[in-house]
Write a protein that holds these residues in place. Structure first.
Motif, PDB file in Angstrom:
ATOM      1  N   ARG A  15       0.942  -1.052  -0.113  1.00  0.00           N
ATOM      2  CA  ARG A  15       0.027   0.070   0.070  1.00  0.00           C
ATOM      3  C   ARG A  15       0.935   1.414   0.173  1.00  0.00           C
ATOM      4  NH1 ARG A  15      -1.290   3.217   3.960  1.00  0.00           N
ATOM      5  NH2 ARG A  15      -0.695   1.929   5.488  1.00  0.00           N
ATOM      6  N   GLN A  16       1.846   1.189   0.937  1.00  0.00           N
ATOM      7  CA  GLN A  16       2.811   2.423   0.917  1.00  0.00           C
ATOM      8  C   GLN A  16       3.378   2.716  -0.498  1.00  0.00           C
ATOM      9  OE1 GLN A  16       5.395   2.012   4.234  1.00  0.00           O
ATOM     10  NE2 GLN A  16       3.900   2.706   5.673  1.00  0.00           N
ATOM     11  N   ARG A  18       2.323   1.790  -3.355  1.00  0.00           N
ATOM     12  CA  ARG A  18       1.086   2.342  -4.293  1.00  0.00           C
ATOM     13  C   ARG A  18       0.889   3.712  -3.914  1.00  0.00           C
ATOM     14  NH1 ARG A  18      -3.829   3.207  -3.586  1.00  0.00           N
ATOM     15  NH2 ARG A  18      -4.140   2.259  -1.607  1.00  0.00           N
ATOM     16  N   GLU A  19       0.894   4.155  -2.689  1.00  0.00           N
ATOM     17  CA  GLU A  19       0.578   5.495  -2.317  1.00  0.00           C
ATOM     18  C   GLU A  19       1.723   6.427  -2.871  1.00  0.00           C
ATOM     19  OE1 GLU A  19      -0.402   5.528   1.667  1.00  0.00           O
ATOM     20  OE2 GLU A  19      -2.372   5.101   1.240  1.00  0.00           O
ATOM     21  N   ARG A  22       1.509   7.110  -6.419  1.00  0.00           N
ATOM     22  CA  ARG A  22       0.192   7.814  -6.449  1.00  0.00           C
ATOM     23  C   ARG A  22      -0.566   7.216  -7.646  1.00  0.00           C
ATOM     24  NH1 ARG A  22       2.514  14.331  -6.908  1.00  0.00           N
ATOM     25  NH2 ARG A  22       3.389  14.238  -4.757  1.00  0.00           N
ATOM     26  N   SER A  24      -3.896   4.677  -7.906  1.00  0.00           N
ATOM     27  CA  SER A  24      -5.067   4.278  -7.250  1.00  0.00           C
ATOM     28  C   SER A  24      -5.090   2.675  -7.161  1.00  0.00           C
ATOM     29  CB  SER A  24      -6.467   4.834  -7.828  1.00  0.00           C
ATOM     30  OG  SER A  24      -6.623   4.210  -9.061  1.00  0.00           O
TER      31      SER A  24
END
Length: 264
Positions: A15-16, A18-19, A22, A24
């Protein structure tokens, strides 16, 4: 850094990443060909990803090979990518090719860097850049950024120090953003603390006639001007090889070219 990653769930790490990129959940699920629901379950720890899925997500998130291994470890799998020592026999062909590039680039400077900007090899012409540096900055492992921007290093001889410093710190800042490497982040903080008596542009804007950001330095009363190129291996499957960078400097004017040719 490795131990910190191993203690954290693979879903949280994915998740980190992916964030950080940037992206979704929807976009990642489409590009990686998995359902958004499954991706959500992986990120929240409700589902354990397969080894192939970890590798697939790492590929689509452009995670560096070193960190892909950490994702696999966090998911309970063995690393997929080797991290060879430089003296490993399997590295010999690649390092022979690198040495050929360095030698062929004489009489112009060229050097090989690892992921933390430590110099692993260089040709003889690199001495033109290191002349006058404090000996402690040239004690291996030589960190090229530290040696360049330190007040006892190249900095006093760099005529456009503010511009060149902003360029190097910008490269390092982008590298930290891409890799999330804590060692590089610490190096960035150290370098930011070095003094500079010139303005540092926030945006790289070309001067009159400039098509690249030049390195302008004074040596023995002569101004030398360079531009540089960066090369990496195109299809690396080894962590060490993936992180090698060859930086080659070229003369940006005839005076610099003549001085360098006269040294050989």
């Amino acid at each position: 850094m490795a131990s910190r990653h191993q203690q954290r769930p693979v879903g949280e790490l994915l998740r980190q990443w992916r964030e950080r990129r940037r992206i979704s959940q929807l976009d990642l699920s489409i590009s990686a060909d998995i359902s958004t629901r499954h991706l959500s379950f992986v990120e929240t720890g409700r589902s354990t990803p397969s080894r192939d899925m970890v590798l697939r997500l790492g590929e689509h998130l452009d995670v560096p090979l070193r960190e892909r291994n950490q994702l696999l470890l966090a998911a309970g799998y063995a690393p997929a990518y080797r991290q060879s020592a430089l003296d490993d026999p399997d590295m010999a062909p690649a390092l022979t090719a690198v040495r050929q590039l360095l030698t062929a680039h004489d009489p112009y400077p060229a050097l090989v860097l690892d992921r933390c900007w430590n110099m692993l090899d260089a040709n003889e012409s690199t001495l033109v850049l290191t002349a006058g540096m404090a000996p402690e900055l040239l004690t291996p492992p030589v960190n090229v950024l530290r040696a360049t921007l330190h007040p006892n290093g190249m900095a006093p001889s760099i005529l456009n120090l503010g511009e060149w410093r902003a360029h190097l710190l910008g490269r390092l800042r982008r590298q930290v953003s891409v890799t999330a490497d804590e060692e590089l982040a610490e190096l960035l903080e150290e370098l930011r603390g070095y003094p500079c008596d010139q303005p540092e542009p926030e945006v790289e804007v070309p001067g009159p006639g400039d098509i690249v950001i030049p390195l302008r330095m004074a040596q023995n009363g002569v101004e030398l001007t360079f531009f540089s190129t960066v090369a990496t291996f195109g299809t690396p499957l080894d962590v060490t090889l993936a992180e090698l960078v060859i930086e080659s400097f070229f003369p940006a004017d005839e005076q610099t070219s003549a001085v360098l040719r006269a040294r050989n």
